[in-house]
Design a protein around this motif. Structure first.
Motif, PDB file in Angstrom:
ATOM      1  N   VAL A 102     -43.173  -1.598  -7.502  1.00  0.00           N
ATOM      2  CA  VAL A 102     -42.568  -2.324  -6.181  1.00  0.00           C
ATOM      3  C   VAL A 102     -41.562  -3.797  -7.550  1.00  0.00           C
ATOM      4  O   VAL A 102     -42.717  -4.207  -8.339  1.00  0.00           O
ATOM      5  CB  VAL A 102     -43.399  -3.940  -5.544  1.00  0.00           C
ATOM      6  N   ALA A 103     -40.496  -4.068  -7.348  1.00  0.00           N
ATOM      7  CA  ALA A 103     -39.793  -5.089  -7.959  1.00  0.00           C
ATOM      8  C   ALA A 103     -39.854  -6.902  -6.881  1.00  0.00           C
ATOM      9  O   ALA A 103     -38.761  -6.193  -6.307  1.00  0.00           O
ATOM     10  CB  ALA A 103     -38.222  -4.375  -8.758  1.00  0.00           C
ATOM     11  N   VAL A 104     -40.286  -7.043  -7.910  1.00  0.00           N
ATOM     12  CA  VAL A 104     -39.804  -8.636  -7.212  1.00  0.00           C
ATOM     13  C   VAL A 104     -38.942  -9.513  -7.550  1.00  0.00           C
ATOM     14  O   VAL A 104     -39.125  -9.351  -9.273  1.00  0.00           O
ATOM     15  CB  VAL A 104     -41.639 -10.229  -6.945  1.00  0.00           C
ATOM     16  N   GLU A 105     -37.929  -9.856  -7.526  1.00  0.00           N
ATOM     17  CA  GLU A 105     -36.974  -9.969  -7.813  1.00  0.00           C
ATOM     18  C   GLU A 105     -36.305 -11.679  -8.057  1.00  0.00           C
ATOM     19  O   GLU A 105     -37.032 -12.160  -6.377  1.00  0.00           O
ATOM     20  CB  GLU A 105     -35.454  -9.515  -7.804  1.00  0.00           C
ATOM     21  N   ALA A 106     -35.674 -12.810  -8.302  1.00  0.00           N
ATOM     22  CA  ALA A 106     -34.780 -13.397  -8.436  1.00  0.00           C
ATOM     23  C   ALA A 106     -33.961 -14.003  -9.102  1.00  0.00           C
ATOM     24  O   ALA A 106     -33.773 -13.164  -9.883  1.00  0.00           O
ATOM     25  CB  ALA A 106     -35.748 -14.904  -9.002  1.00  0.00           C
ATOM     26  N   SER A 107     -33.133 -14.444  -8.680  1.00  0.00           N
ATOM     27  CA  SER A 107     -31.523 -14.628  -9.220  1.00  0.00           C
ATOM     28  C   SER A 107     -31.556 -15.447 -10.808  1.00  0.00           C
ATOM     29  O   SER A 107     -32.075 -16.383  -9.909  1.00  0.00           O
ATOM     30  CB  SER A 107     -29.988 -14.798  -8.493  1.00  0.00           C
ATOM     31  N   VAL A 108     -30.725 -14.968 -11.193  1.00  0.00           N
ATOM     32  CA  VAL A 108     -30.265 -16.016 -12.452  1.00  0.00           C
ATOM     33  C   VAL A 108     -28.986 -16.642 -11.702  1.00  0.00           C
ATOM     34  O   VAL A 108     -28.043 -15.897 -12.235  1.00  0.00           O
ATOM     35  CB  VAL A 108     -30.666 -15.273 -13.891  1.00  0.00           C
ATOM     36  N   ARG A 109     -29.137 -17.976 -11.733  1.00  0.00           N
ATOM     37  CA  ARG A 109     -28.100 -18.366 -11.044  1.00  0.00           C
ATOM     38  C   ARG A 109     -27.206 -19.990 -11.973  1.00  0.00           C
ATOM     39  O   ARG A 109     -28.220 -20.820 -12.479  1.00  0.00           O
ATOM     40  CB  ARG A 109     -27.779 -19.340 -10.053  1.00  0.00           C
ATOM     41  N   LEU A 110     -26.407 -20.084 -13.024  1.00  0.00           N
ATOM     42  CA  LEU A 110     -26.111 -21.557 -13.581  1.00  0.00           C
ATOM     43  C   LEU A 110     -25.558 -22.187 -11.951  1.00  0.00           C
ATOM     44  O   LEU A 110     -26.242 -22.250 -10.991  1.00  0.00           O
ATOM     45  CB  LEU A 110     -24.194 -20.703 -13.855  1.00  0.00           C
ATOM     46  N   PRO A 111     -25.635 -23.170 -12.803  1.00  0.00           N
ATOM     47  CA  PRO A 111     -25.681 -24.914 -11.943  1.00  0.00           C
ATOM     48  C   PRO A 111     -24.589 -24.881 -10.980  1.00  0.00           C
ATOM     49  O   PRO A 111     -24.479 -25.329  -9.849  1.00  0.00           O
ATOM     50  CB  PRO A 111     -25.167 -25.713 -13.004  1.00  0.00           C
ATOM     51  N   THR A 112     -23.218 -23.606 -11.189  1.00  0.00           N
ATOM     52  CA  THR A 112     -22.579 -23.296 -10.973  1.00  0.00           C
ATOM     53  C   THR A 112     -22.976 -22.917  -9.620  1.00  0.00           C
ATOM     54  O   THR A 112     -21.797 -22.432  -8.249  1.00  0.00           O
ATOM     55  CB  THR A 112     -21.051 -23.036 -11.415  1.00  0.00           C
ATOM     56  N   GLY A 113     -23.993 -21.559  -9.431  1.00  0.00           N
ATOM     57  CA  GLY A 113     -23.751 -20.891  -8.403  1.00  0.00           C
ATOM     58  C   GLY A 113     -23.978 -19.340  -8.517  1.00  0.00           C
ATOM     59  O   GLY A 113     -23.750 -18.670  -7.837  1.00  0.00           O
ATOM     60  N   ARG A 114     -23.028 -19.392  -9.413  1.00  0.00           N
ATOM     61  CA  ARG A 114     -22.577 -18.139 -10.127  1.00  0.00           C
ATOM     62  C   ARG A 114     -23.964 -17.309 -10.805  1.00  0.00           C
ATOM     63  O   ARG A 114     -24.716 -18.063 -11.044  1.00  0.00           O
ATOM     64  CB  ARG A 114     -21.375 -17.958 -11.181  1.00  0.00           C
ATOM     65  N   THR A 115     -23.966 -16.070 -10.285  1.00  0.00           N
ATOM     66  CA  THR A 115     -25.164 -15.079 -10.179  1.00  0.00           C
ATOM     67  C   THR A 115     -25.188 -14.644 -11.544  1.00  0.00           C
ATOM     68  O   THR A 115     -23.872 -13.865 -11.855  1.00  0.00           O
ATOM     69  CB  THR A 115     -25.164 -14.511 -10.023  1.00  0.00           C
ATOM     70  N   VAL A 116     -25.707 -14.540 -12.648  1.00  0.00           N
ATOM     71  CA  VAL A 116     -25.454 -13.905 -13.797  1.00  0.00           C
ATOM     72  C   VAL A 116     -26.617 -12.552 -14.336  1.00  0.00           C
ATOM     73  O   VAL A 116     -25.719 -11.845 -15.312  1.00  0.00           O
ATOM     74  CB  VAL A 116     -25.350 -14.823 -15.193  1.00  0.00           C
ATOM     75  N   GLY A 117     -27.248 -12.370 -12.621  1.00  0.00           N
ATOM     76  CA  GLY A 117     -28.307 -11.142 -12.826  1.00  0.00           C
ATOM     77  C   GLY A 117     -29.514 -12.104 -12.493  1.00  0.00           C
ATOM     78  O   GLY A 117     -29.898 -12.375 -11.966  1.00  0.00           O
ATOM     79  N   SER A 118     -30.426 -11.071 -12.652  1.00  0.00           N
ATOM     80  CA  SER A 118     -31.801 -11.141 -11.589  1.00  0.00           C
ATOM     81  C   SER A 118     -32.961 -11.051 -13.066  1.00  0.00           C
ATOM     82  O   SER A 118     -32.918  -9.946 -13.657  1.00  0.00           O
ATOM     83  CB  SER A 118     -31.490 -10.848 -10.448  1.00  0.00           C
TER      84      SER A 118
END
Length: 149
Positions: A102-118
């Motif tokens: 089971v993967a518990v995930e959260a997005s890695v976002r820049l302050p601009t809101g752009r997602t660069v991974g998780s």
């Protein structure tokens, strides 16, 4: 290719050469992401006692870009450079079920809101994923903020 050190001959086989290895080590999905993620993944793995990974989208699949593994057997599926099926930008639930993960995930976002991974903490069933959500989300926010500095 041997002369360029892209491959190295070993008896009757070829393997990755020094130059290809150096090129691979310099790859970055986003500037400073790997450098900063490695420390955050170590902290997350220690806090959760579960393997933690940084995943980035790559050619319709999810690429494991960095990892802090707590179980040797996780290295087979979750070693950096490996890929897993993608489903709407996240780990594929069918893949997880097949491997009893089971993967518990959260997005890695820049302050601009752009997602660069998780960032994901990968638990073996039947470990509880409910208690991990806040910890993983906090790690992803910390990494996103560090990328902005």
């Amino acid at each position: 290719m041997t002369a360029l050190e892209v491959v190295q001959r070993s008896e009757n086989r070829y393997r990755v050469g020094a130059q290809a290895f150096r090129l691979g080590q310099s790859w970055q999905p986003y500037p400073r992401l790997l450098e900063l993620a490695r420390g955050e993944l170590r902290r997350l793995a220690a806090a959760t006692r579960a393997s933690s990974v940084l995943a980035v989208p790559c050619d319709g699949r999810i690429l494991i870009a960095a990892a802090s593994l707590t179980r040797a057997e996780d290295g087979v599926l979750l070693r950096p450079g490996s890929t897993v099926p993608q489903r709407t930008g996240r780990f594929c639930p069918r893949w997880q079920a097949e491997h009893e993960l089971v993967a518990v995930e959260a997005s890695v976002r820049l302050p601009t809101g752009r997602t660069v991974g998780s960032i994901a903490t990968v638990l073996t069933l039947p470990q509880s994923s409910v208690t991990m959500s806040d910890t993983v989300a906090r790690a992803a926010r910390t990494l996103g903020a560090a990328l902005a500095d």
